[in-house]
Design an enzyme around this catalytic site. Structure first.
Site, short mmCIF file in Angstrom:
data_model
loop_
_atom_site.label_atom_id
_atom_site.label_comp_id
_atom_site.label_asym_id
_atom_site.label_seq_id
_atom_site.Cartn_x
_atom_site.Cartn_y
_atom_site.Cartn_z
N LYS A 48 0.85 -1.20 0.00
CA LYS A 48 0.00 0.00 0.00
C LYS A 48 0.88 1.25 0.00
O LYS A 48 0.61 2.21 -0.71
CB LYS A 48 -0.95 -0.03 1.21
CG LYS A 48 -2.06 -1.07 1.07
CD LYS A 48 -2.84 -1.34 2.34
CE LYS A 48 -3.76 -2.56 2.15
NZ LYS A 48 -4.57 -2.88 3.34
N GLN A 92 -4.95 -1.96 9.50
CA GLN A 92 -4.80 -3.26 8.84
C GLN A 92 -5.39 -4.36 9.72
O GLN A 92 -5.11 -4.44 10.92
CB GLN A 92 -3.31 -3.51 8.55
CG GLN A 92 -3.05 -4.75 7.71
CD GLN A 92 -3.61 -4.69 6.29
OE1 GLN A 92 -3.72 -3.63 5.70
NE2 GLN A 92 -4.00 -5.84 5.76
N ASP A 115 -11.25 2.26 3.77
CA ASP A 115 -11.65 0.85 3.60
C ASP A 115 -13.17 0.72 3.38
O ASP A 115 -13.63 -0.34 2.96
CB ASP A 115 -11.30 0.06 4.87
CG ASP A 115 -9.92 -0.59 4.80
OD1 ASP A 115 -9.52 -1.01 3.71
OD2 ASP A 115 -9.27 -0.68 5.86
#
Ligand code: GUN
Length: 274
Positions: A48, A92, A115
């Site tokens: 990322k 995460q 997200d």
């Protein structure tokens, strides 16, 4: 049979995002929180960061020990929510077991929730209200099928797996595209019979589960799974050799959904809400 090239399509999307970022009057800044040392998570987070650099998005990885308290993580998120120079926040997953994942996801500002996991964004998606962000993997899958001009309206889409990250939002986003959606999971009876009636299969289970010989001619098979087989080779949910001869389109593993997820996340990270 056509291979859906996620690598090529993701490069195209990343180039578009880079272009857009270069015209913005602020530099988007993605904060990525990594708790503990899950080897897969470390690879994902580094990927990322690399992608963000590539498109001109600032990124900061915030590493925390695995034994931090839930409150410590909540305090960090509150700080990032209040920091006007941070435009996106990603924690995460998975988190250590002593931390309540739902409390963490709910603490992130919905306007910075790249997200798309916050209940406000999920609720908006389900209610037909535009969310601030769509979850990256299902959004990336639709970017890929759109790139190949694959029609979804009226089609029978079979989604295997009901996770909050992939399966559930995928089902909702396919409904929004006017597909007829069947949600399957580990308790589904006669899975092979259902797969054989699909125009589109999206499998996100993490086990070799799609292995039926005769899928529908011209059907589209999307493999979200990625794990190592007994020989240590990267593989997906779909038995490529068995399924690919009868389908119309299929994603490879690796090089299919994985790169699309990253490109889709960068698309999200380039969106800035005041
Ligand atoms: N772990 C596996 N997939 C994801 C994802 O899409 N977002 C986050 N935050 N964690 C993950």
């Amino acid at each position: 049979m056509v291979i859906l090239d996620g690598k090529k399509t993701s490069s195209k999307i990343l180039a578009e995002v880079k272009n857009r970022v270069s015209t913005m009057n602020i530099v988007p800044h993605l904060a990525v929180i990594l708790v503990g040392e899950n080897p897969a998570s470390i690879i994902y987070v580094n990927n990322k960061k690399k992608a963000a650099e590539q498109v001109g998005i600032k990124s900061t990885i915030i590493k925390m020990e695995k034994d931090i308290t839930e409150q410590y993580l909540l305090d960090e998120i509150a700080e990032l929510n209040n920091d006007n120079t941070v435009t996106g926040i990603l924690v995460q997953l998975p988190l250590p077991e002593h931390i309540n994942k739902n409390n963490i996801i709910t603490a992130i500002s919905p306007q910075k929730d790249v997200d798309g996991f916050h209940p406000e964004n999920v609720g908006k998606l389900v209610s037909g209200i535009e969310p601030y962000f769509y979850p990256a993997t299902p959004q990336g899958i639709l970017m890929l099928t759109d790139e190949y001009n694959i029609p979804l309206e009226g089609k029978h889409a079979v989604v295997i797996g009901r996770s909050n990250i992939v399966g559930k939002p995928m089902g909702q986003m396919l409904l929004k595209r006017n597909a007829t959606v069947t949600m399957c999971h580990s308790y589904t009876n006669n899975l092979d019979e259902i797969i054989k009636t699909a125009d589109l299969v999206v499998s996100a289970v993490g086990k070799k589960i799609v292995r039926c010989k005769m899928v529908r001619k011209n059907s589209v098979v999307i493999d979200v799974g990625i794990f190592k087989d007994s020989n240590g080779k990267l593989t997906g949910d779909v038995d490529f050799d068995i399924v690919s001869p009868s389908c119309g389109f299929i994603t490879p593993v690796p090089g299919g959904v994985g790169p699309m997820t990253i490109a889709s996340l960068m698309y999200n990270a380039s969106k800035v809400y005041p």
